[in-house]
Design an enzyme around this catalytic site. Structure first.
Site, mmCIF file in Angstrom:
data_model
loop_
_atom_site.group_PDB
_atom_site.id
_atom_site.type_symbol
_atom_site.label_atom_id
_atom_site.label_comp_id
_atom_site.label_asym_id
_atom_site.label_seq_id
_atom_site.Cartn_x
_atom_site.Cartn_y
_atom_site.Cartn_z
ATOM 1 N N ALA A 115 0.860 -1.187 0.000
ATOM 2 C CA ALA A 115 0.000 0.000 0.000
ATOM 3 C C ALA A 115 0.895 1.236 0.000
ATOM 4 O O ALA A 115 1.030 1.937 1.010
ATOM 5 C CB ALA A 115 -0.921 -0.011 1.208
ATOM 6 N N PRO A 226 -7.475 -12.691 -15.655
ATOM 7 C CA PRO A 226 -8.831 -12.671 -16.212
ATOM 8 C C PRO A 226 -8.929 -12.020 -17.592
ATOM 9 O O PRO A 226 -9.924 -12.217 -18.296
ATOM 10 C CB PRO A 226 -9.613 -11.845 -15.181
ATOM 11 C CG PRO A 226 -8.588 -10.942 -14.580
ATOM 12 C CD PRO A 226 -7.340 -11.778 -14.508
ATOM 13 N N GLU A 295 5.672 -9.012 -13.110
ATOM 14 C CA GLU A 295 4.723 -9.941 -13.714
ATOM 15 C C GLU A 295 5.331 -10.645 -14.918
ATOM 16 O O GLU A 295 5.079 -11.836 -15.149
ATOM 17 C CB GLU A 295 3.452 -9.200 -14.129
ATOM 18 C CG GLU A 295 2.340 -10.118 -14.628
ATOM 19 C CD GLU A 295 1.031 -9.385 -14.833
ATOM 20 O OE1 GLU A 295 0.188 -9.403 -13.919
ATOM 21 O OE2 GLU A 295 0.874 -8.765 -15.916
#
Length: 346
Positions: A115, A226, A295
């Site tokens: 965060a 997704p 990633e």
């Protein structure tokens, strides 16, 4: 008589000499084996702790649940990879049975969440929904990495669950924040998680909508992105420049995995994080930044080191996407946001 005594003494001395040599040999061999055993104990200390969790599945006696079938079930999705790793979808597992196996083992689960900067605004929703849906009834330790520790919200946590804040420096580029995640995860495991069984690394700008529990446990656990799970691999946003250590050729790759959700046994995630960090730093020395930072390196790593369990897009959907017919439940999803408002650079 003197000759006999001389021969006897000589034989006796030779016997002592041979016994001495034999003793030294046995002693050194035992010492060497002890040293090797110590090395093995250090190198595989994680494995000793976790061995039973994955391979010795004991269900309670007299537990009643619906009879499983090998000829009926989900027919609209694939539930196993070509290397025989399960792909977890709603309807492919029994949550009551799984929890009855894993809860008695008293396993511990760590969670990392970053965060940094304005992303602190998503933390409260993440933590509150995690209390409702993420490994409910298990020992969970959430590690929040932030440059704004005073703004970490107070969220009531159930027994057996705790939160630790780890301060990190701010950054002027979101890519740098993304890139450092693997380094910080590696260091956390080395410094804090020697007795923690599993770890999951999740994006803070997401929230839980449904159960995420023991069905997700495995050695190395990946989540299918997704946005690309119906696409041909030629459309995956892999790093396509051969000079990068995250490179995947056009005919390589299984699925496109999320950088915002992955996990597994702590030793497996440690190896992943350490390898990705090393490759990222080697690229940086040659002035290369992979297309999607950690990633991209994660997808390269998992092309070679196959995940032992793959979670369907139920485990990281996107709120702006309408639900597809095969998505029977959304468990964890990225919230709608304006990147121009929350990122230090676009």
């Amino acid at each position: 008589m003197l000759l006999f005594n001389s021969k006897t003494v000589t034989a006796f001395l030779l016997s002592l000499l041979l016994l001495g040599v034999l003793y030294c040999y046995i002693y050194q061999s035992h010492r060497f084996m002890s040293m090797k055993q110590e090395e093995i104990t250090v190198d595989f200390s994680f494995a000793e702790v976790h061995e039973s969790h994955s391979f010795h599945l004991v269900a309670p006696d007299h537990l009643q649940y619906k009879q499983p079938s090998i000829v009926q079930g989900r027919s609209d999705v694939v539930s196993v990879t070509p290397w025989l790793a399960p792909v977890v979808w709603e309807g492919t597992f029994n949550p009551v049975l799984l929890d009855s196996i894993y809860k008695p083992q008293n396993i511990s689960v760590a969670v990392t969440v970053f965060a940094v900067g304005k992303y602190i605004m998503f933390l409260k929703n993440f933590l509150e929904t995690a209390e409702q849906h993420f490994f409910v009834g298990f020992n969970v330790h959430v590690y929040v990495f932030t440059d704004r520790p005073k703004e970490v919200p107070q969220v009531k946590m159930a027994a057996g669950r705790q939160l630790t804040v780890r301060s990190v420096p701010s950054s002027k580029r979101w890519q740098e924040i993304s890139a450092r995640r693997m380094e910080l995860i590696q260091l956390l495991i080395e410094e804090e998680l020697h007795h923690t069984d599993y770890i999951f690394c999740l994006d803070v700008d997401s929230k839980f909508h449904g159960r995420w529990g023991s069905e997700s446990l495995g050695g190395l656990v990946a989540v299918i992105h997704p946005g690309y799970y119906k696409d041909d691999r030629s459309r995956f946003p892999y790093e396509r420049r051969p000079k990068s250590r995250a490179y995947l050729a056009p005919d390589e790759g299984d699925f496109y995995y999320c950088g915002g959700a992955f996990g597994g046994l702590t030793e497996e995630v440690h190896l992943l994080a350490k390898t990705c960090r090393q490759n990222f730093e080697a690229d940086t020395k040659e002035n290369i930044e992979a297309a999607w930072q950690e990633e991209s390196h994660l997808n390269r790593y998992m092309w070679i080191n196959k995940p032992s369990k793959v979670l369907s897009p139920e485990y990281l959907w996107q709120d702006f996407k309408s639900r597809e017919p095969e998505i029977h439940i959304i468990r964890f999803s990225g919230v709608v946001k304006n990147y121009a408002e929350i990122r230090p650079n676009v």
